[in-house]
Write an enzyme that holds these catalytic residues in place. Structure first.
Site, PDB file in Angstrom:
ATOM      1  N   GLY A  73       0.796  -1.211   0.000  1.00  0.00           N
ATOM      2  CA  GLY A  73       0.000   0.000   0.000  1.00  0.00           C
ATOM      3  C   GLY A  73       0.834   1.271   0.000  1.00  0.00           C
ATOM      4  O   GLY A  73       0.425   2.295  -0.542  1.00  0.00           O
ATOM      5  N   MET A  74       2.006   1.230   0.611  1.00  0.00           N
ATOM      6  CA  MET A  74       2.868   2.410   0.685  1.00  0.00           C
ATOM      7  C   MET A  74       3.982   2.414  -0.358  1.00  0.00           C
ATOM      8  O   MET A  74       4.635   3.426  -0.556  1.00  0.00           O
ATOM      9  CB  MET A  74       3.493   2.509   2.085  1.00  0.00           C
ATOM     10  CG  MET A  74       2.498   2.759   3.193  1.00  0.00           C
ATOM     11  SD  MET A  74       1.854   4.433   3.173  1.00  0.00           S
ATOM     12  CE  MET A  74       3.260   5.352   3.764  1.00  0.00           C
ATOM     13  N   ASP A 186      -3.306  -2.844   4.703  1.00  0.00           N
ATOM     14  CA  ASP A 186      -3.260  -3.437   3.353  1.00  0.00           C
ATOM     15  C   ASP A 186      -4.357  -4.420   3.148  1.00  0.00           C
ATOM     16  O   ASP A 186      -4.577  -5.398   3.630  1.00  0.00           O
ATOM     17  CB  ASP A 186      -1.894  -4.101   3.086  1.00  0.00           C
ATOM     18  CG  ASP A 186      -0.817  -3.054   2.800  1.00  0.00           C
ATOM     19  OD1 ASP A 186      -1.167  -1.896   2.597  1.00  0.00           O
ATOM     20  OD2 ASP A 186       0.357  -3.432   2.778  1.00  0.00           O
TER      21      ASP A 186
END
Length: 186
Positions: A73-74, A186
């Site tokens: 996600g990052m 996530d």
């Protein structure tokens, strides 16, 4: 096999016309290939560009990036080598589109600090957090084996007892994180 497929790709490449720079192929229309050729990149860097791997890159003088493993996600997660210890690790980088946001940078650092506090055989161990220039990264243990999505693609369907065992492991990891006041995003 992967090596025969790799040999097949490289033999097809060698049949294409190349420019004066070794490995540069004028028929390729990718911006990354063109950029690599324009700066006189050697065959090793061009091979990495052609295979979708990053050009050889060392973070903070300690971690050499290798194969891209996943997208979180990052940001992306890469297989890497700790240059002094000669051990494989996983390195998570922050997505370039998030680098300019102080909020995302703070969240990335919080993720590193929080994950480093978790001690469980069901949670990956964080070894390091640092910066390469302005780009933050998290170094984690590299796990052997295949991830769940790969296994599902391979097997199509899992037996109920395998599903129950897998969910149990995930639940224990989430329980440990929630016990520490963390929420997995996530």
């Amino acid at each position: 096999s992967a090596s025969s497929a790799s040999r097949g790709r490289s033999s097809r490449r060698s049949a294409r016309p190349t420019s004066a720079l070794s490995g540069c192929d004028p028929s390729r229309d990718t911006r990354l290939h063109d950029l690599a050729c324009s700066v006189g990149a050697g065959p090793r860097i061009l091979a990495a560009v052609h295979e979708g791997a990053p050009p050889p890159r060392v973070l903070a003088g300690k971690y050499r990036l290798g194969q891209r493993l996943a997208q979180g996600g990052m940001g992306p997660v890469w297989r890497a080598e700790h240059l002094q210890l000669k051990v494989p690790v996983a390195v998570k980088l922050m997505s370039p589109k998030m680098l300019g946001s102080e909020a995302f940078r703070a969240r990335f650092e919080r993720e590193a600090r929080a994950a480093a506090q978790l001690k469980s055989r069901h949670v990956v161990t964080v070894h390091d957090y640092g910066f390469d220039g302005e780009e933050p990264f998290i170094v984690m243990e590299l796990l052997d084996g295949e991830d769940l999505s790969m296994r599902l693609r391979r097997e199509k369907r899992l037996a109920p007892e395998v599903v129950a065992h897998t969910i149990g492991q995930i639940a224990r990891a989430l329980d440990r994180a929630h016990g520490a006041g963390l929420v997995h995003r996530d």
